[in-house]
Design a protein around this motif. Structure first.
Motif, PDB file in Angstrom:
ATOM      1  N   PHE A  75     -19.655  -4.681 -16.842  1.00 13.93           N
ATOM      2  CA  PHE A  75     -18.639  -3.640 -16.745  1.00 13.93           C
ATOM      3  C   PHE A  75     -17.523  -3.893 -17.745  1.00 13.93           C
ATOM      4  CE2 PHE A  75     -20.678  -4.152 -12.665  1.00 13.93           C
ATOM      5  CZ  PHE A  75     -21.134  -2.869 -12.444  1.00 13.93           C
ATOM      6  N   ASP A  76     -16.909  -2.818 -18.152  1.00 13.75           N
ATOM      7  CA  ASP A  76     -15.812  -2.903 -19.105  1.00 13.75           C
ATOM      8  C   ASP A  76     -14.505  -2.979 -18.328  1.00 13.75           C
ATOM      9  OD1 ASP A  76     -14.049  -2.679 -21.138  1.00 13.75           O
ATOM     10  OD2 ASP A  76     -14.350  -0.528 -21.424  1.00 13.75           O
ATOM     11  N   CYS A  77     -13.995  -4.202 -18.193  1.00 19.16           N
ATOM     12  CA  CYS A  77     -12.788  -4.395 -17.369  1.00 19.16           C
ATOM     13  C   CYS A  77     -11.524  -4.426 -18.211  1.00 19.16           C
ATOM     14  CB  CYS A  77     -12.882  -5.696 -16.592  1.00 19.16           C
ATOM     15  SG  CYS A  77     -14.262  -5.752 -15.482  1.00 19.16           S
ATOM     16  N   THR A  78     -11.659  -4.089 -19.507  1.00 16.67           N
ATOM     17  CA  THR A  78     -10.499  -4.262 -20.373  1.00 16.67           C
ATOM     18  C   THR A  78      -9.407  -3.229 -20.109  1.00 16.67           C
ATOM     19  OG1 THR A  78     -11.683  -2.987 -21.997  1.00 16.67           O
ATOM     20  CG2 THR A  78     -11.699  -5.375 -22.246  1.00 16.67           C
ATOM     21  N   ARG A  79      -9.831  -2.064 -19.606  1.00 13.45           N
ATOM     22  CA  ARG A  79      -8.822  -0.997 -19.480  1.00 13.45           C
ATOM     23  C   ARG A  79      -8.049  -1.069 -18.179  1.00 13.45           C
ATOM     24  NH1 ARG A  79     -11.525   4.362 -21.850  1.00 13.45           N
ATOM     25  NH2 ARG A  79     -12.501   3.429 -23.666  1.00 13.45           N
ATOM     26  N   THR A  80      -8.706  -1.529 -17.121  1.00 14.69           N
ATOM     27  CA  THR A  80      -8.008  -1.554 -15.835  1.00 14.69           C
ATOM     28  C   THR A  80      -8.042  -2.956 -15.264  1.00 14.69           C
ATOM     29  OG1 THR A  80     -10.047  -0.966 -14.749  1.00 14.69           O
ATOM     30  CG2 THR A  80      -8.519   0.827 -15.231  1.00 14.69           C
ATOM     31  N   GLY A  81      -6.929  -3.413 -14.791  1.00 14.65           N
ATOM     32  CA  GLY A  81      -6.878  -4.705 -14.133  1.00 14.65           C
ATOM     33  C   GLY A  81      -7.005  -4.511 -12.642  1.00 14.65           C
ATOM     34  N   PRO A  82      -6.906  -5.615 -11.907  1.00 13.26           N
ATOM     35  CA  PRO A  82      -6.919  -5.487 -10.455  1.00 13.26           C
ATOM     36  C   PRO A  82      -5.671  -4.750  -9.975  1.00 13.26           C
ATOM     37  CG  PRO A  82      -6.578  -7.764 -11.139  1.00 13.26           C
ATOM     38  CD  PRO A  82      -6.865  -6.993 -12.365  1.00 13.26           C
ATOM     39  N   ARG A  83      -5.885  -3.882  -8.974  1.00 19.50           N
ATOM     40  CA  ARG A  83      -4.740  -3.113  -8.472  1.00 19.50           C
ATOM     41  C   ARG A  83      -4.599  -3.301  -6.972  1.00 19.50           C
ATOM     42  NH1 ARG A  83      -5.279   2.810 -10.271  1.00 19.50           N
ATOM     43  NH2 ARG A  83      -7.503   2.382 -10.236  1.00 19.50           N
ATOM     44  N   SER A  84      -3.365  -3.218  -6.524  1.00 26.50           N
ATOM     45  CA  SER A  84      -3.085  -3.423  -5.112  1.00 26.50           C
ATOM     46  C   SER A  84      -2.483  -2.145  -4.528  1.00 26.50           C
ATOM     47  CB  SER A  84      -2.114  -4.602  -4.977  1.00 26.50           C
ATOM     48  OG  SER A  84      -1.366  -4.481  -3.801  1.00 26.50           O
ATOM     49  N   ALA A  85      -2.628  -1.985  -3.233  1.00 24.57           N
ATOM     50  CA  ALA A  85      -2.071  -0.801  -2.589  1.00 24.57           C
ATOM     51  C   ALA A  85      -0.605  -0.974  -2.260  1.00 24.57           C
ATOM     52  CB  ALA A  85      -2.850  -0.498  -1.320  1.00 24.57           C
ATOM     53  N   PHE A  86      -0.077  -2.164  -2.561  1.00 31.40           N
ATOM     54  CA  PHE A  86       1.283  -2.482  -2.140  1.00 31.40           C
ATOM     55  C   PHE A  86       2.302  -2.281  -3.251  1.00 31.40           C
ATOM     56  CE2 PHE A  86      -1.212  -4.608   0.974  1.00 31.40           C
ATOM     57  CZ  PHE A  86      -0.453  -4.621   2.118  1.00 31.40           C
ATOM     58  N   ASP A  87       3.481  -1.762  -2.854  1.00 28.34           N
ATOM     59  CA  ASP A  87       4.648  -1.839  -3.710  1.00 28.34           C
ATOM     60  C   ASP A  87       5.634  -2.693  -2.924  1.00 28.34           C
ATOM     61  OD1 ASP A  87       6.667  -1.581  -5.462  1.00 28.34           O
ATOM     62  OD2 ASP A  87       6.882   0.591  -5.295  1.00 28.34           O
ATOM     63  N   ASN A  88       5.978  -3.850  -3.478  1.00 26.71           N
ATOM     64  CA  ASN A  88       6.676  -4.842  -2.674  1.00 26.71           C
ATOM     65  C   ASN A  88       5.814  -5.161  -1.451  1.00 26.71           C
ATOM     66  OD1 ASN A  88       8.702  -6.643  -2.492  1.00 26.71           O
ATOM     67  ND2 ASN A  88      10.235  -5.245  -1.704  1.00 26.71           N
ATOM     68  N   ASN A  89       6.322  -5.000  -0.242  1.00 27.08           N
ATOM     69  CA  ASN A  89       5.444  -5.289   0.901  1.00 27.08           C
ATOM     70  C   ASN A  89       5.058  -4.032   1.672  1.00 27.08           C
ATOM     71  OD1 ASN A  89       7.980  -4.857   1.806  1.00 27.08           O
ATOM     72  ND2 ASN A  89       7.976  -6.479   3.339  1.00 27.08           N
ATOM     73  N   VAL A  90       5.246  -2.885   1.040  1.00 25.44           N
ATOM     74  CA  VAL A  90       4.955  -1.610   1.705  1.00 25.44           C
ATOM     75  C   VAL A  90       3.716  -0.988   1.068  1.00 25.44           C
ATOM     76  CG1 VAL A  90       5.842   0.713   2.073  1.00 25.44           C
ATOM     77  CG2 VAL A  90       7.371  -1.237   2.244  1.00 25.44           C
ATOM     78  N   VAL A  91       2.797  -0.511   1.921  1.00 25.68           N
ATOM     79  CA  VAL A  91       1.619   0.169   1.389  1.00 25.68           C
ATOM     80  C   VAL A  91       2.058   1.542   0.889  1.00 25.68           C
ATOM     81  CG1 VAL A  91      -0.651   1.066   1.907  1.00 25.68           C
ATOM     82  CG2 VAL A  91       0.146  -0.987   3.039  1.00 25.68           C
ATOM     83  N   TYR A  92       1.748   1.845  -0.369  1.00 28.82           N
ATOM     84  CA  TYR A  92       2.138   3.172  -0.873  1.00 28.82           C
ATOM     85  C   TYR A  92       0.963   3.906  -1.491  1.00 28.82           C
ATOM     86  CZ  TYR A  92       1.962   2.155  -5.878  1.00 28.82           C
ATOM     87  OH  TYR A  92       1.528   1.871  -7.137  1.00 28.82           O
ATOM     88  N   GLN A  93      -0.053   3.173  -1.964  1.00 30.29           N
ATOM     89  CA  GLN A  93      -1.152   3.804  -2.678  1.00 30.29           C
ATOM     90  C   GLN A  93      -2.318   3.933  -1.708  1.00 30.29           C
ATOM     91  OE1 GLN A  93      -3.396   4.884  -4.475  1.00 30.29           O
ATOM     92  NE2 GLN A  93      -3.019   4.773  -6.659  1.00 30.29           N
ATOM     93  N   PHE A  94      -2.388   5.062  -1.012  1.00 35.42           N
ATOM     94  CA  PHE A  94      -3.375   5.147   0.060  1.00 35.42           C
ATOM     95  C   PHE A  94      -4.786   5.422  -0.426  1.00 35.42           C
ATOM     96  CE2 PHE A  94       0.466   5.104   2.408  1.00 35.42           C
ATOM     97  CZ  PHE A  94       0.134   4.396   3.531  1.00 35.42           C
ATOM     98  N   GLU A  95      -4.929   5.757  -1.673  1.00 34.47           N
ATOM     99  CA  GLU A  95      -6.289   5.876  -2.204  1.00 34.47           C
ATOM    100  C   GLU A  95      -6.910   4.483  -2.302  1.00 34.47           C
ATOM    101  OE1 GLU A  95      -6.482   7.995  -5.905  1.00 34.47           O
ATOM    102  OE2 GLU A  95      -8.585   7.429  -6.138  1.00 34.47           O
ATOM    103  N   ILE A  96      -6.120   3.551  -2.839  1.00 36.76           N
ATOM    104  CA  ILE A  96      -6.606   2.175  -2.921  1.00 36.76           C
ATOM    105  C   ILE A  96      -6.805   1.612  -1.516  1.00 36.76           C
ATOM    106  CG2 ILE A  96      -5.976  -0.159  -3.636  1.00 36.76           C
ATOM    107  CD1 ILE A  96      -4.493   1.066  -5.977  1.00 36.76           C
ATOM    108  N   MET A  97      -5.850   1.926  -0.636  1.00 37.34           N
ATOM    109  CA  MET A  97      -5.955   1.445   0.747  1.00 37.34           C
ATOM    110  C   MET A  97      -7.254   1.931   1.378  1.00 37.34           C
ATOM    111  SD  MET A  97      -4.031  -0.427   2.661  1.00 37.34           S
ATOM    112  CE  MET A  97      -5.329  -1.268   3.523  1.00 37.34           C
TER     113      MET A  97
END
Lengths: 722, 123
Positions: A75-97
């Motif tokens: 896979f070509d991982c150069t464009r996207t790194g690992p992503r988290s659903a958290f901003d600080n300690n709050v879940v904000y990205q519910f697609e990732i969640m």
């Protein structure tokens, strides 16, 4: 505990009845999911996703958590790194969640048409209602969960340890997690969020700080310093100093004690072949022979070229002479027809071509070229008009006279220059002789002197070069620094000039103006002018450099041990390029970093976060609780529980105790306890809680959620002590 | 997909039996992705200043700045830093470190400053 992931799919999902709760600890670094009442979570993985593209098909896929990194080569991982659903300690990205929940439920073995189990999921203290309602909505709508409960991880951890008898009913939970650190006081087994404190520093910041520091220290090994590796280094080697200042002084002095504390990570390294043995005599001889051979070949080639050229020129001259001969014998009318076959248009041209060719022939044969001046007619004849007064000349002659004057002066100047060069040559020759004599007298001393001179000179030249370049390339960033930066950029003569200018500017109108009375006054303008300092700026280094070159070449001649340190500046920054890489170049040394990085838990200002450190937070929280007058101080300080992944640093409890002792009144009993397992206790506490009889009353269903609305959800708080 | 990738179940399936609404139904291709509010926006939308101040909420449990004088450590070595370089604004411990920071390229200076959030950010 470096990155343990448990992601095998469980097979006993259908064995659990539909009322059996699922417990999720949704932490900043790890996602843990399992069944209520069990002692360990079934599935654990890093709370991140990656969405790389397949290299061949180009289709975007989702990878949750950690997998064998070898498989990611497709896979070509150069464009996207690992992503988290958290901003600080709050879940904000519910697609990732949602991807993460998908993966969690899938690995738990879910295979029915919906998740028919109540879910207990952790969240941060005082989670914004927006995040909480989105999470509830997601669980109800997408997964068909019958009922949901939210709880705070630190609270579950405290509760669990309380049940184990490790901490008391009243106390303080200090939970240092991945993104944030919380201090939550407990009274009668219930968390008191009014006196809770949060600082936005956690394990993430420690690792990031370490990673940045190391990659600034070792820019060559930046590829080796991956997030995972640095996290491992942190967990293995970082500790908290009892007293930062005294610990750092150990290192500054370079004591033996400090040496023992230094950790060294040896990167894989293979000694390069050229470095292994200094080239043997044979090798050198072979190389010299090779070089000689190549030189020989080049010389031969040059010789052949020259020979060819001489041949060509001779042929050309012969041809032209033949042509000239023919032209001389031919009739006037035939000339154009003869010339038409050649590239010349007139007889004159042919003659000049012959002259040119003869001259270049001489040159290539190495004979001295006849200089034009030597063939000059006698001077008197040439400059016949100079001594004649202007009145006696016609305008035409006047012109000629001026021309002659000019020619005469230039040729004289040329002669003078030649003379001077000759003299200089003689002088140099003499000096050389003198030096040679000196050398004969005392070779040792002479050599030493020469070396010292070389050292001085090269330092001087270096310094000058550095000054020059420094002035040039740091221009960008200190426009803001005002006068200081400006003063530093100027060299001495420029500074002098600025001084003169400013005194001149401010001297007006003070007393009697006597400027100009003396002739020297006017010299001032000469000093002020810009050309002046440019001149002597360029002059000196030239002299120095010439002298350096001379000394260097001399040293090279007579000193077999002399090694000239690279032509280009010989600065230390360039040294590594010239010396072979050694084992030490592949070492990553952890010294002060070992305790400098975790220090940010106590001093967040070190990374620019202006908030309280752990000890002050605890003090503030206790103070807040006491202000409400709900509990006595001893009861709180007697049971301070450390939980969360960042509490694993050795030395943390000692340091915290010292810190709290400084803040609170003397004589306060302080007992600091580590949680039985700072990482898993939150999940275990939640699992125990969900297994209790009263748990269903703490949950809410989809019906409740839509009937009561957001305002109710905002006030929703799980009661730990049922 | 390569067999070893399939065997390791690296790739998250797009269809899950246990879900009532599938991922591809919620976020169909070609449709603009949802813009998730960042924490800053969430806090703003939540209007915390209108909440009763004695009730705990996400904003007011945040700890205030420290009362202690801030620790000044050398940006490079971590030693105690009595000096500040006026040109680069880096803190340093001794002459040796000073010589080093003067030879640092600007990019590195900025990165060191960024570590304590003091870098000049041009927007």
């Amino acid at each position: 505990m470096p990155f343990i992931s448990k992601i095998q799919r469980q097979s006993d999902y259908s064995a659990f009845p539909s009322r059996h709760p699922i417990v999720i600890d949704n932490g900043g670094s790890y996602f843990r999911i399992g069944w209520a009442g069990e002692s360990d979570p079934r599935v654990i993985f890093r709370n991140i996703i990656q969405r790389p593209r397949h290299k061949i098909t180009g289709e975007t896929i989702t990878v949750v958590g950690d997998h064998n990194p070898a498989l990611l080569k497709y896979f070509d991982c150069t464009r996207t790194g690992p992503r988290s659903a958290f901003d600080n300690n709050v879940v904000y990205q519910f697609e990732i969640m949602e991807y993460i929940l998908d993966f969690g439920f899938d690995r738990l073995g879910a295979d029915q048409s919906q998740i028919d189990h109540p879910v207990l999921i952790t969240e941060c203290a005082c989670n914004p209602v927006q995040s909480r309602s989105k999470m509830a909505e997601l669980l109800f709508e997408s997964y068909g969960v019958p009922s949901v409960a939210f709880g705070v991880d630190a609270a579950f951890s405290y509760k669990y340890n309380q049940q184990l008898g490790i901490c008391n009913n009243d106390g303080l939970a200090i939970c240092s997690g991945f993104n944030t650190t919380h201090v939550i006081p407990f009274v009668n087994g219930e968390p008191v969020y009014e006196a809770c404190k949060r600082t936005n520093v956690g394990g993430y910041h420690v690792t990031d700080y370490l990673k940045q520091l190391l990659s600034l220290k070792y820019p060559h090994h930046i590829s080796k310093l991956t997030w995972e590796k640095v996290e491992d280094l942190k967990m293995e080697h970082c500790y908290i100093a009892t007293d930062y200042e005294s610990e750092v002084q150990l290192f500054q002095k370079g004591d033996e004690e400090a040496d023992e504390k230094i950790r060294c990570w040896q990167l894989p390294w293979t000694p390069s072949l050229s470095e292994e043995t200094t080239p043997s005599e044979e090798e050198i001889a072979r190389k010299a022979a090779l070089k000689e051979k190549q030189g020989q070949r080049l010389r031969e080639m040059a010789e052949a070229k020259r020979f060819n050229r001489i041949n060509d020129l001779e042929n050309e001259i012969r041809d032209s002479e033949n042509l000239l001969q023919r032209l001389r014998h031919a009739e006037e009318d035939d000339i154009p027809s003869i010339l038409a076959k050649t590239r010349y248009t007139s007889k004159l041209e042919v003659e000049s071509a012959i002259a040119k060719a003869t001259q270049s022939l001489r040159k290539s044969k190495g004979e001295p070229v006849e200089s034009v001046e030597k063939t000059d007619p006698s001077a008197t004849e040439k400059y016949n008009l100079i001594n004649v007064p202007d009145e006696a000349l016609t305008p035409e002659q006047l012109k000629q006279k001026r021309k002659q004057l000019f020619i005469k002066s230039t040729s004289e100047a040329r002669q003078q220059k030649k003379q001077k060069q000759l003299e200089e040559e003689l002088e140099r020759e003499r000096q050389k002789k003198l030096e040679e004599e000196k050398r004969q007298e005392n070779p040792e001393q002479y050599l030493d002197e020469l070396r010292a001179k070389h050292r001085d000179l090269s330092e001087k030249v270096d310094q000058r070069k550095r000054l020059k370049t420094n002035g040039g390339h740091t221009n960008g960033n200190h426009n803001s620094s005002g006068g200081v930066g400006r003063g530093e950029r100027l060299n001495s003569s420029q500074r002098e000039r600025m001084r003169l200018l400013t005194t001149a500017a401010f001297d007006r109108g003070k007393g009697e103006d006597t400027f100009g009375m003396k002739d020297e006054d006017w010299q001032l303008y000469k000093l002020m002018s810009r050309d002046n300092d440019d001149d002597d700026d360029d002059d000196h280094p030239d002299l120095d450099e010439a002298e350096l070159a001379r000394v260097t070449s001399r040293l090279r001649e007579i000193d077999p041990t002399f090694i000239f340190k690279a032509e280009s500046g010989s600065s230390t920054a360039e040294a590594p390029h010239f010396r072979p890489l050694t084992k030490e170049d592949f070492q990553i040394i952890l010294g002060v970093e070992r305790f400098r990085c975790p220090e940010i838990l106590f001093h967040p200002s070190l990374i620019g976060i202006e908030q309280l450190g752990l000890d002050e937070m605890a003090g503030k929280s206790i103070q807040g609780l006491l202000d409400k007058g709900r509990v006595s101080e001893e009861r709180i300080t007697n049971s301070i529980l450390l939980t969360g992944g960042s509490c694993l640093f050795p030395g943390l409890s000692e340091r915290l105790e010292a810190g709290i002792r400084m803040i609170r009144p003397s004589g306060t009993p302080i007992r600091i306890i580590k949680a039985s397992n700072p990482i898993f206790d939150a999940w275990r506490g939640a699992a125990a809680y969900a297994a209790a009889m009263q748990f269903p009353q703490q949950t809410f269903s989809k019906m409740d959620y839509y009937e009561k609305g957001e305002d109710w959800l905002k006030g929703y708080q799980l009661r730990l002590d049922k | 997909m390569e067999p070893e990738v399939v065997e390791a179940e690296l790739v998250l399936p797009t269809h899950m039996r246990f879900k009532k609404v599938q991922m591809y139904e919620k976020y169909p291709k070609g449709q603009a992705r949802v813009r998730w509010k960042h924490l800053k926006q969430i806090i703003q939308a939540e209007n915390y200043q209108n909440y009763p101040p004695d009730e705990p909420n996400y904003v007011n449990i945040e700890s205030p700045p420290s009362m202690h004088p801030s620790k000044r450590i050398c940006d490079i070595t971590g030693f105690k830093a009595p000096y500040l370089d006026p040109r680069t604004k880096l803190r340093y411990a001794n002459a040796e470190v000073f010589r080093m920071i003067r030879s640092l390229p600007n990019e590195y200076v900025q990165r060191y400053l960024a570590l304590r959030n003091a870098a000049v950010v041009l927007r």
